[in-house]
Motif scaffolding. Structure first.
Motif, PDB file in Angstrom:
ATOM      1  N   MET C   1       0.858  -1.208   0.000  1.00 50.84           N
ATOM      2  CA  MET C   1       0.000   0.000   0.000  1.00 50.84           C
ATOM      3  C   MET C   1       0.888   1.251   0.000  1.00 50.84           C
ATOM      4  SD  MET C   1      -3.115   1.231   0.072  1.00 50.84           S
ATOM      5  CE  MET C   1      -4.282   0.027   0.724  1.00 50.84           C
ATOM      6  N   THR C   2       0.696   2.124  -0.966  1.00 49.60           N
ATOM      7  CA  THR C   2       1.468   3.365  -1.009  1.00 49.60           C
ATOM      8  C   THR C   2       0.503   4.529  -0.955  1.00 49.60           C
ATOM      9  OG1 THR C   2       1.354   3.725  -3.382  1.00 49.60           O
ATOM     10  CG2 THR C   2       3.017   2.174  -2.604  1.00 49.60           C
ATOM     11  N   ASP C   3       1.062   5.730  -0.840  1.00 52.34           N
ATOM     12  CA  ASP C   3       0.233   6.940  -0.866  1.00 52.34           C
ATOM     13  C   ASP C   3      -0.670   6.960  -2.102  1.00 52.34           C
ATOM     14  OD1 ASP C   3       1.338   7.924   1.429  1.00 52.34           O
ATOM     15  OD2 ASP C   3       2.434   9.555   0.495  1.00 52.34           O
ATOM     16  N   MET C   4      -0.129   6.595  -3.260  1.00 56.48           N
ATOM     17  CA  MET C   4      -0.886   6.694  -4.501  1.00 56.48           C
ATOM     18  C   MET C   4      -2.055   5.708  -4.522  1.00 56.48           C
ATOM     19  SD  MET C   4       0.699   9.140  -6.185  1.00 56.48           S
ATOM     20  CE  MET C   4       0.355   9.070  -7.937  1.00 56.48           C
ATOM     21  N   ASP C   5      -1.843   4.525  -3.965  1.00 53.31           N
ATOM     22  CA  ASP C   5      -2.934   3.540  -3.888  1.00 53.31           C
ATOM     23  C   ASP C   5      -4.077   4.073  -3.039  1.00 53.31           C
ATOM     24  OD1 ASP C   5      -1.490   1.728  -5.310  1.00 53.31           O
ATOM     25  OD2 ASP C   5      -0.878   0.531  -3.570  1.00 53.31           O
TER      26      ASP C   5
END
Ligand SMILES: [Zn+2]
Ligand SMILES: [Zn+2]
Ligand SMILES: [Zn+2]
Ligand SMILES: [Zn+2]
Lengths: 294, 294, 294, 294
Positions: C1-5
């Motif tokens: 999970m990243t910021d963009m997700d």
């Protein structure tokens, strides 16, 4: 129900009732600059009661010594809390921020006096002022609030049943809440104060206010804190977006017409503005419900 | 000319030509993590030449000792500059940021080696990392860059004819440029690097990138700097907005498919992406013109 | 999970899997302009299968007569549906829009052929084209879609179990969904197509795409539809925001390098772009799940 | 000079002086709904003078017959112009929009009476109203304004020396100005009216207002037009952004406290709001200068 009541920017606020906070004292300005600033616990409590009468439901307070210097003594904060309580049912909110005062000292009075709310500064930044007329920096500090310091405060507030008011001076400060929620330090719904117009933080524009609000969780409550002359237009914009607002001598001495004012007069003007956009000032008990203070 | 060429977000950039910067080294990561990181001046210069071949027009460089530790010695920076110049015409850009290294030391090598560009950190912030899986803060620093420090760097850069690259990790950092322009320290057109995704600064979202770009003066040039896995989508969004981009082992080790890569491979992928949105990589001389480097 | 997700703009989409729609035919262009446009049901079905192979999971189709004119005959749509179904499992999506063709005729073939999805134009607007080189308006129509017409289509689609794809050419078109949901005509989760770059509707910029996405309900799915040369950068931006995308000869004939292409080649390029931002093309069954098609 | 004076959203407006327009009549409402609506030229002129006294600098007018029906006769518009001129120096602005009235008729009175300004509707859209309580559409029209019609109006206005006020109900309507400027029909600086809250057009939110303002050229002037109860918060937000505002019985009958009002009372309330955000109402001559009316 209108489009404006229903806009995303309302978030967890009440589209109709507005929580007006009165920032009665601050720490940096003195009676040389504005004679109406209250210093002693009695003076502060009197202003809190008058602000309540005028429409405020929260009093945000920094303690002062009788000569006006900032103080961080538990005893003084305790006296303030008592004096306010004797006079009015307004929500009591204590400041915790300072440059150059040890964290422990600032944690101590929050833990021991257990106000209903306390401010929590959510990140580091430059804190400066530039004078266009004098063409120089008037002051230039680094306002440090590392995650470990933030967490010390949160732990203390959680222990003492104090609702944290997350003071965010920039976009990253809002983002800083996320790991603290994931880690279990902060518990939603969160209350955000969007401070605008300090040099080093996000500039005071309506565009930027809209941007800050977009960052917030859907269930968050929020208010805008505008500094000096920009306060009134920022309040007008925030109220139109469904936000709560803060006024008071900590942030700004002047009414829109340029007259220097008392805390109560500033709150009265704010309450008028609230009604002009078709909303109404919340009572302290309504504010407690909106802000999830038990 | 299409709508996209003409959008406001292009600002002072070239709607067709893209300046790709390669951040070859960084200061924090080591060959234990990624064996392709260059350490010595020779290794760095080889990577610069290969990046140029792949489409980069700017090389952003932190010096290292032969064992990989960060170093701030003028001599090393001088060797790097020479080694790069022997091999390629790429624009040379030196880092200046660090936590815990005196300003004078970092000013000294910039003044003495006079690279074409140097990074200038535009504000203070928390600089931290939180691990969701380990449920803890991996590191937690305050990255301090007061106005007085910023001005020391600017004075040195102006004296040495170095173009500052304004590294902005949050919205307030962009706003910090304003008093420095008014005071005559910074001279437009300004070059901004919008760093996204460091915990403590602005989170990495396209919404936030659009917001940062809106803050910029009309004649400013800008690039996005995305950290780790979010780099590729941020580059795609920035390219669509008319922005320049940065890739390289300082920011991210991986190709979109998860393969660990060399600097040249990362630049090659970036150049492909540039072409997919209908633009072309700038040459170093085109980059000098776009960025107003004489 | 990243910021963009995790960004808000993902809305109801899948942060990883991307629904690529192929708009195979359109109604306005001919083989004189691009020889690859399929006309007959067989040709259309062959292109649908090839697009599926290249990574598309939805085929958006306008019927044509064998000489290329638009047709609205149920029989032709029926033949197309059959021919596609014989060859591939791609989701079948039929157009319903037209200027100057009675609503009943366009409702009829949707009701009788019951495709999995059908386009639903959500408002009225000018639909025009201005040539900068010739300094004149090339065409200038009013594209009429009153609420009563929209509701006729919705009623038919609901009756036939067809999932509506809400085509929005401007901000108000998104807002038009609200009374239709309140009135019980449309049932969430809604699928939005954000069409950008038609003169008369919202201009094609990333800023405007971000704005359109902000209007959407949290559980809505969305794709961008960019027209002509701006398609590729719009796709890149949308993918970075978590959006789905549409390509195909209805919208644009060209690859990013300016080469005229087949539908399959356009989808292949789109699928490459999907992978470059770290996502993967959805299969038709994954698309059905993402888009809530039973 | 403060941050708010300097925000991008001010565009070509005056950060201090506010042009208050009074929309005195409208075409759709009657004295059955609000007894204060002026019908005859004399009544309209009296209201214009009273609005001027209260702080308005522009009067936006639709002609009516003595029984209140809309009329498009040159003679009536001529009488209105004369009657207003006899009483006050307010800027005279005539409406041109209507559903179902031939363009030539509406062009004729603008050409022949040559008001200082006239409204120009910049695009097509649905124009509808949905009642949540009755759960039905109250009305549902298509408001048609093709480019060829828009150009007929512009040609007439240019010939007669009338300043067009570009009425934009959605984002695409603002974009429609671009080919008309390129083609030489419209001449900057342009005056935009951002109409919000009509079903079919852009919904009334501060977020959407900020978005509309971002679309405008840097030298454009603008005002917000909010419909019914949302008018006051929209005015508050617009004033905070540096915008001009419109009030009056065409748009809204009520003061913020819910009292039905006269045109003059609505303007008085608007002028109070102007002063609360620290700005002042412009005189008609100041308005002429701000709006580039010679
Ligand atoms: Zn305070
Ligand atoms: Zn670096
Ligand atoms: Zn189509
Ligand atoms: Zn009107």
């Amino acid at each position: 129900m209108t489009d404006m009541d229903d806009q995303e920017s309302v978030k967890g606020n009440d589209p109709e009732k507005v929580v007006i906070s009165a920032a009665l004292t601050g720490a940096l300005t003195t009676r040389d600059q504005c004679e109406h600033i209250p210093y002693t616990p009695e003076e502060i409590a009197e202003d809190a009661a008058a602000a309540r009468e005028a429409g405020a439901s929260v009093a945000h307070i920094h303690a002062r010594t009788p000569d006006g210097s900032p103080t961080f003594e538990t005893e003084t904060y305790e006296e303030i809390r008592e004096a306010v309580r004797e006079r009015t049912d307004i929500v009591v909110n204590f400041s915790t921020g300072a440059v150059g005062v040890p964290v422990e000292k600032r944690v101590a009075y929050v833990e021991e006096t257990a106000p209903e709310m306390a401010a929590l500064n959510m990140g580091s930044m430059n804190y400066a002022k530039y004078s266009e007329s004098r063409e120089e920096f008037v002051f230039d500090m680094v306002f440090e609030n590392s995650f470990s310091e933030i967490r010390e405060f949160v732990t203390a507030m959680n222990g003492a049943g104090v609702k944290p008011e997350l003071e965010c001076f920039d976009t990253g400060h809002i983002g800083n809440a996320r790991p603290l929620v994931e880690h279990g330090d902060l518990e939603p719904p969160l209350q955000f104060s969007l401070v605008m117009g300090v040099l080093g933080g996000i500039p005071a524009t309506v565009e930027n206010l809209a941007h800050q609000v977009r960052q917030l969780p859907d269930d968050a409550t929020w208010q805008v804190i505008g500094i000096s002359r920009d306060q009134w237009p920022l309040c007008a914009a925030a109220l139109s977006m469904g936000g709560n607002i803060r006024v008071g001598l900590e942030d700004n001495f002047y009414l829109p017409d340029g007259e220097m004012a008392t805390n109560a007069e500033l709150v009265e003007q704010a309450a008028d503005l609230v009604r002009t956009v078709g909303r109404t000032p919340a009572t302290p008990d309504e504010a407690r419900e909106i802000l999830s203070i038990d």
